[in-house]
Design a protein around this motif. Structure first.
Motif, PDB file in Angstrom:
ATOM      1  N   GLN A  71       0.839  -1.203   0.000  1.00  0.00           N
ATOM      2  CA  GLN A  71       0.000   0.000   0.000  1.00  0.00           C
ATOM      3  C   GLN A  71       0.871   1.250   0.000  1.00  0.00           C
ATOM      4  O   GLN A  71       1.925   1.285   0.644  1.00  0.00           O
ATOM      5  CB  GLN A  71      -0.887   0.028   1.240  1.00  0.00           C
ATOM      6  N   VAL A  72       0.414   2.269  -0.724  1.00  0.00           N
ATOM      7  CA  VAL A  72       0.985   3.615  -0.648  1.00  0.00           C
ATOM      8  C   VAL A  72      -0.147   4.516  -0.164  1.00  0.00           C
ATOM      9  O   VAL A  72      -1.151   4.684  -0.856  1.00  0.00           O
ATOM     10  CB  VAL A  72       1.533   4.099  -2.009  1.00  0.00           C
ATOM     11  N   ALA A  73      -0.004   5.034   1.043  1.00  0.00           N
ATOM     12  CA  ALA A  73      -1.063   5.838   1.656  1.00  0.00           C
ATOM     13  C   ALA A  73      -1.031   7.270   1.137  1.00  0.00           C
ATOM     14  O   ALA A  73       0.034   7.816   0.848  1.00  0.00           O
ATOM     15  CB  ALA A  73      -0.902   5.832   3.172  1.00  0.00           C
ATOM     16  N   ALA A  74      -2.195   7.876   1.041  1.00  0.00           N
ATOM     17  CA  ALA A  74      -2.298   9.283   0.641  1.00  0.00           C
ATOM     18  C   ALA A  74      -1.837  10.180   1.792  1.00  0.00           C
ATOM     19  O   ALA A  74      -1.094  11.143   1.580  1.00  0.00           O
ATOM     20  CB  ALA A  74      -3.729   9.614   0.240  1.00  0.00           C
ATOM     21  N   THR A  75      -2.286   9.830   3.006  1.00  0.00           N
ATOM     22  CA  THR A  75      -1.896  10.612   4.177  1.00  0.00           C
ATOM     23  C   THR A  75      -0.417  10.382   4.453  1.00  0.00           C
ATOM     24  O   THR A  75       0.014   9.252   4.648  1.00  0.00           O
ATOM     25  CB  THR A  75      -2.729  10.199   5.404  1.00  0.00           C
ATOM     26  N   GLY A  76       0.345  11.454   4.417  1.00  0.00           N
ATOM     27  CA  GLY A  76       1.780  11.359   4.679  1.00  0.00           C
ATOM     28  C   GLY A  76       2.633  11.271   3.431  1.00  0.00           C
ATOM     29  O   GLY A  76       3.847  11.382   3.501  1.00  0.00           O
ATOM     30  N   THR A  77       2.023  11.061   2.271  1.00  0.00           N
ATOM     31  CA  THR A  77       2.787  10.978   1.023  1.00  0.00           C
ATOM     32  C   THR A  77       2.768  12.329   0.315  1.00  0.00           C
ATOM     33  O   THR A  77       1.697  12.860   0.027  1.00  0.00           O
ATOM     34  CB  THR A  77       2.215   9.888   0.088  1.00  0.00           C
ATOM     35  N   THR A  78       3.966  12.869   0.067  1.00  0.00           N
ATOM     36  CA  THR A  78       4.092  14.107  -0.698  1.00  0.00           C
ATOM     37  C   THR A  78       4.813  13.867  -2.022  1.00  0.00           C
ATOM     38  O   THR A  78       4.787  14.720  -2.891  1.00  0.00           O
ATOM     39  CB  THR A  78       4.836  15.195   0.102  1.00  0.00           C
ATOM     40  N   ALA A  79       5.467  12.712  -2.144  1.00  0.00           N
ATOM     41  CA  ALA A  79       6.137  12.356  -3.401  1.00  0.00           C
ATOM     42  C   ALA A  79       5.080  12.150  -4.472  1.00  0.00           C
ATOM     43  O   ALA A  79       3.918  11.866  -4.175  1.00  0.00           O
ATOM     44  CB  ALA A  79       6.951  11.081  -3.207  1.00  0.00           C
ATOM     45  N   SER A  80       5.479  12.289  -5.735  1.00  0.00           N
ATOM     46  CA  SER A  80       4.522  12.080  -6.825  1.00  0.00           C
ATOM     47  C   SER A  80       5.183  11.346  -7.978  1.00  0.00           C
ATOM     48  O   SER A  80       6.395  11.157  -8.004  1.00  0.00           O
ATOM     49  CB  SER A  80       3.937  13.408  -7.296  1.00  0.00           C
ATOM     50  N   GLY A  81       4.345  10.960  -8.939  1.00  0.00           N
ATOM     51  CA  GLY A  81       4.856  10.174 -10.058  1.00  0.00           C
ATOM     52  C   GLY A  81       5.345   8.816  -9.563  1.00  0.00           C
ATOM     53  O   GLY A  81       6.412   8.350  -9.927  1.00  0.00           O
TER      54      GLY A  81
END
Length: 88
Positions: A71-81
């Motif tokens: 899983q890659v969570a939306a909350t806490g993730t600022t990286a993109s692509g």
């Protein structure tokens, strides 16, 4: 065209068979477990590993993270692509 993957068994020692874009989402697992992640634009990455551990790490632009991820969570993730290397 010749396909070198045609008669090859899937293996964690070999290359991934596909790469898929990821949209980070809370409480939603990836459709296929990623054997690694590729991140185009660096930042924080909130993940759950195949070992069931939640981790938040900071990665640079164009990073490859060689860890199994469910899983890659939306909350806490600022990286993109973000893209998942998968074996399918």
């Amino acid at each position: 065209m010749s396909n070198p993957f045609e008669n090859r068994s899937l293996s964690l020692r070999g290359p991934a068979t596909d790469i898929a874009p990821i949209t980070p989402a809370d409480a939603v697992d990836l459709p296929d477990v990623a054997v690694a992640l590729y991140v185009e634009t660096g930042g924080a990455l909130a993940i759950t590993t195949v070992a069931g551990q939640s981790r938040t790490i900071t990665v640079a632009d164009n990073s490859i993270l060689p860890v199994g991820v469910t899983q890659v969570a939306a909350t806490g993730t600022t990286a993109s692509g973000i893209h998942a290397f998968v074996l399918i």
